[in-house]
Design an enzyme around this catalytic site. Structure first.
Site, PDB file in Angstrom:
ATOM      1  N   GLU A  61     -40.974   8.266 -21.340  1.00  0.00           N
ATOM      2  CA  GLU A  61     -40.695   7.319 -22.423  1.00  0.00           C
ATOM      3  C   GLU A  61     -39.427   7.845 -23.125  1.00  0.00           C
ATOM      4  OE1 GLU A  61     -43.100   6.343 -26.423  1.00  0.00           O
ATOM      5  OE2 GLU A  61     -44.114   6.895 -24.772  1.00  0.00           O
ATOM      6  N   ASP A  72     -42.939   5.417 -36.999  1.00  0.00           N
ATOM      7  CA  ASP A  72     -42.639   6.889 -36.747  1.00  0.00           C
ATOM      8  C   ASP A  72     -42.915   7.863 -37.832  1.00  0.00           C
ATOM      9  OD1 ASP A  72     -41.991   7.316 -33.762  1.00  0.00           O
ATOM     10  OD2 ASP A  72     -40.379   6.062 -34.239  1.00  0.00           O
TER      11      ASP A  72
END
Ligand SMILES: Cc1ncc(COP(=O)(O)O)c(C=O)c1O
Lengths: 275, 446
Positions: A61, A72
């Site tokens: 990924e 994040d």
């Protein structure tokens, strides 16, 4: 409904599904490793991606650094901020994908917040990703409700659509998201953002069960997974395990070699002890 | 229902185009979302969709519940001090082509700006949902102070995210929030500004959504926020419309407001959206000039994109990375804008224009000197715009009539006490040796 997930016809063959099925045939879960493109450099991302594939990762990924990464945690924010500060450009993600797919058999997905795709044009982005040998997209801030353009482009270019499901997803949303996905469904293990955590949330198993019950053939678990023990725990019930932050720490601290050895270690957790 | 996209001029509040548009028969008022034309929606992580659904459901039920609307009305009257006044600014108007100018005095609300309207509404919703904690983002501190105020009033825990740079510049507003019992968390990642404070608040929300409501401060974000925040600010336009009719016997020729995320503007615009004779203007922060790149003129120069949950105009580079905005006014210093404004711009119902820092500061000083009112620098952008609009109206009236018959309504969204240090530095009012001069150089608030 599960027919959309079948590797099926050549045109719509899912690279991600094929990679997960290869692992399944070996009696194990698939390992999916995340790396942000351009951290610490584009060349090192390519080298680390190849090292991931050579040391046990089935899917890779590649994240596009973005100015506003709301899903994040601090480690990945710091890495992507550094990549941007060094001048990373979105189109370089295709160089990274091509660099890895030309040297390995791993399925390479791009993980991206949606605005960079909008800016390039969904169709153009899809074309270039397919051209570079990419498997599809993981979209943390795109839900199927808003994805009509992406549904059309991913069909046209045979790309996988990996949407997320969460502990908070209602049964209706779970069903809708599973039906819209192709390749696999990304089960968020906890209510939170990326980052290493000391234990795997008990919610993860329930999300996977709910996604399977909604018809998903392949469900992979991400967020907070950082070591082989956690991989082993999740591999017992999920089709794949996604590791991000730990690999970002590894490449930051020890470069490509550290990514290789961490991947080797993580992959020891993939084999299911008992069916 | 969602209004279909109608072909309309790209810009300019040309009366005949608006007329044609309105003859479609549908009202522009009370647009329910999630979409405003092609804007709005929910570009959000799946983890937050359930919370947005819960909020939407709670809001829809509350709107239909007389107990809730009575609670809002009571708080507006006896806590915020509504209705806010409508004040004619006669001496100021002499500098605006001689038209009549009326100020909607949101500066007189409790906490000093329109922000209180929205926070009281959302805090009540938080309580209805059984949430015990609210989080908020803030740039200059106005929305943070308002949120801390509502949380204190209703017994909710309050955490405010604020860019580290803004915390330093607005030290007194940080103290204000802390006095009110809130915790202020400086945000050190990204560009350390308002947009990063929103990012951090969203991260907190994902992790704590069970007990936490995200009290977003402007008419932006994912559905239902744009329509909901507008709803709580509609009172501005409703009052202003009734007041101007009462004081002048007719509707204004133009309505002006400043645009940060767009909450004060959509609140006052809403009262006039369906009146084709009323031209509507939104004034964005032109910063050091739109040609310099250092501005926050999102609609004027941005391109459609998705940020913080909505599709809307956005300041972004060719890669889709958000560009940092710049404005002397912290409350307008945001690279995005609410989706309803993007729609109103595209169909030509509202005209959006940039006002530079120096145009805004000139209007700021002028209002102080002519009316004895110190406006927020945000609101000074609307005042500067109103001067231009007044001069244009006067020029149009020149041949046929009298400029003094023309009426311009301005939303004075906040008071300028918070901006005294910035203004003193701008106008060079501080003694070079004074401690205040040193402080102001650092951009701190006095
Ligand atoms: C007094 C005042 N006016 C306007 C604004 C801009 O916000 P909005 O565009 O949401 O009204 C702010 C934001 O802090 C403000 O404090």
């Amino acid at each position: 409904m599960s027919t959309v997930q079948d590797p099926g016809t050549a045109r719509n063959a899912s690279k991600s599904a094929a990679a997960i099925d290869r692992a399944k045939a070996q009696g194990r879960a698939a390992l999916i490793g995340y790396l942000p493109a351009g951290y610490p450099s584009v060349e090192e991302t390519i080298a680390a991606g190849i090292a991931l594939a050579e040391n046990g990762a089935d899917l890779i990924e590649i994240g596009i650094p973005y100015s506003d990464p709301v899903m994040d945690g601090l480690v990945i924010q710091a890495a992507t901020t550094e990549a941007l500060a060094k001048g990373f450009h979105v189109k370089q993600v295709f160089d990274v994908v091509r660099g890895i797919t030309s040297k390995t058999d791993a399925a390479v997905l791009v993980m991206t917040y949606w605005n960079p795709v909008v800016r390039m044009g969904v169709e153009e982005f899809s074309r270039q990703l397919a051209d570079a040998g990419g498997a599809g997209l993981i979209t943390p801030d795109l839900i199927p409700d808003e994805a009509s353009e992406w549904m059309a482009a991913s069909d046209k270019y045979g790309l996988d659509r990996v949407f997320l499901v969460a502990p908070s997803s209602s049964p209706e949303r779970m069903k809708r998201t599973v039906e819209a996905s192709r390749g696999f469904v990304y089960a968020v293990s906890i209510m939170g953002v990326t980052g290493a955590r000391t234990s795997v949330s008990s919610a993860a198993k329930d999300v996977v069960a709910a996604a399977h019950a909604a018809g998903a053939e392949r469900v992979c678990v991400g967020l907070g997974v950082s070591n082989a023990d956690q991989v082993r725990e999740i591999a017992a019930y999920a089709d794949g395990v996604i590791v991000g932050t730990a690999l970002v720490v590894a490449i930051g601290d020890g470069g490509v070699d550290a990514v290789a050895s961490l991947t080797k270690d993580l992959s020891t957790g993939l084999t299911r002890e008992e069916a | 229902m969602v209004r279909p996209m109608v072909d309309a001029p790209a810009a300019g509040s040309d009366e005949s185009a608006v007329d044609a548009f309105l003859q479609g028969g549908e009202s522009l008022r009370h647009a329910p979302g999630p979409y405003f034309g092609s804007y709005g929606g929910r570009w959000m992580p799946e983890s937050l969709i359930a919370a947005l659904d819960e909020l939407e459901d709670t809001f829809e039920k509350a709107k239909a519940d007389p107990e809730f609307t009575a609670q809002i009305a009571e708080l507006n009257k006896n806590y915020s001090g509504r209705p806010s006044l409508l004040t004619e600014a006669k001496r100021f108007a002499e500098h605006a082509g001689g038209v009549r100018i009326f100020l909607k005095r949101e500066d007189l609300n409790h906490t000093g700006s329109h922000k209180i309207n929205n926070v009281l509404g959302q805090a009540l919703l938080a309580k209805r949902m059984g949430k015990t904690r609210v989080i908020a983002e803030t740039g200059a501190g106005q929305h943070g102070v308002a949120s801390a105020t509502a949380a204190a009033l209703m017994g909710l825990e309050c955490v405010v995210y604020m860019g580290a740079e803004d915390c330093r510049r607005q030290a007194l507003n940080v103290a204000r929030m802390e006095l009110l019992g809130a915790t202020v968390i400086p945000v050190t990642n990204g560009s350390q500004t308002l947009k990063d404070a929103i990012n951090e608040a969203l991260r907190d929300w994902v992790a704590n959504v069970d007990n936490t409501h995200y009290l977003l401060g402007t008419a932006a974000g994912a559905h239902p926020f744009p329509a909901m925040v507008r709803y709580f600010h509609e009172v501005i336009g409703e009052e202003a419309r009734a007041q101007i009719l009462e004081q002048t016997g007719r509707l204004p020729d133009a309505v002006c407001a400043c645009i940060g995320g767009g909450s004060n503007a959509i609140g006052i615009f809403h009262g006039f959206l369906d009146d084709p004779s009323v031209r509507i203007y939104g004034f964005e922060a032109g910063g050091e000039g739109v040609e310099t790149g250092r501005h926050a003129a999102t609609i004027t120069l941005g391109k459609p994109g998705v940020l913080h949950g909505a599709r809307s105009y956005l300041m972004q580079d060719d890669d889709g990375q958000t560009i940092e905005s710049h404005s002397i006014s912290a409350g307008l210093d945001y690279p995005g804008v609410g989706p309803e404004h993007s729609y109103l711009a595209d169909i030509g119902r509202v005209s959006y224009e940039p006002i530079t820092d120096s145009e805004a500061m000139d209007a700021f000083r002028l209002l102080c000197r002519t009316e004895g009112i110190i406006p927020a620098i945000e609101s000074a952008h609307a005042l500067a715009g109103a001067m231009k609009v007044g001069q244009r109206l006067a020029a149009e009236a020149g041949a046929s009539g009298d400029a003094s018959e023309k009426i311009v309504l301005v939303n004075l969204s906040g008071r300028g006490d918070k901006d005294v240090a910035t203004a003193a530095e701008w106008f060079d009012l501080l003694d070079k040796d004074s401690p205040e001069h040193e402080i102001a150089k650092e951009g701190e608030q006095l």
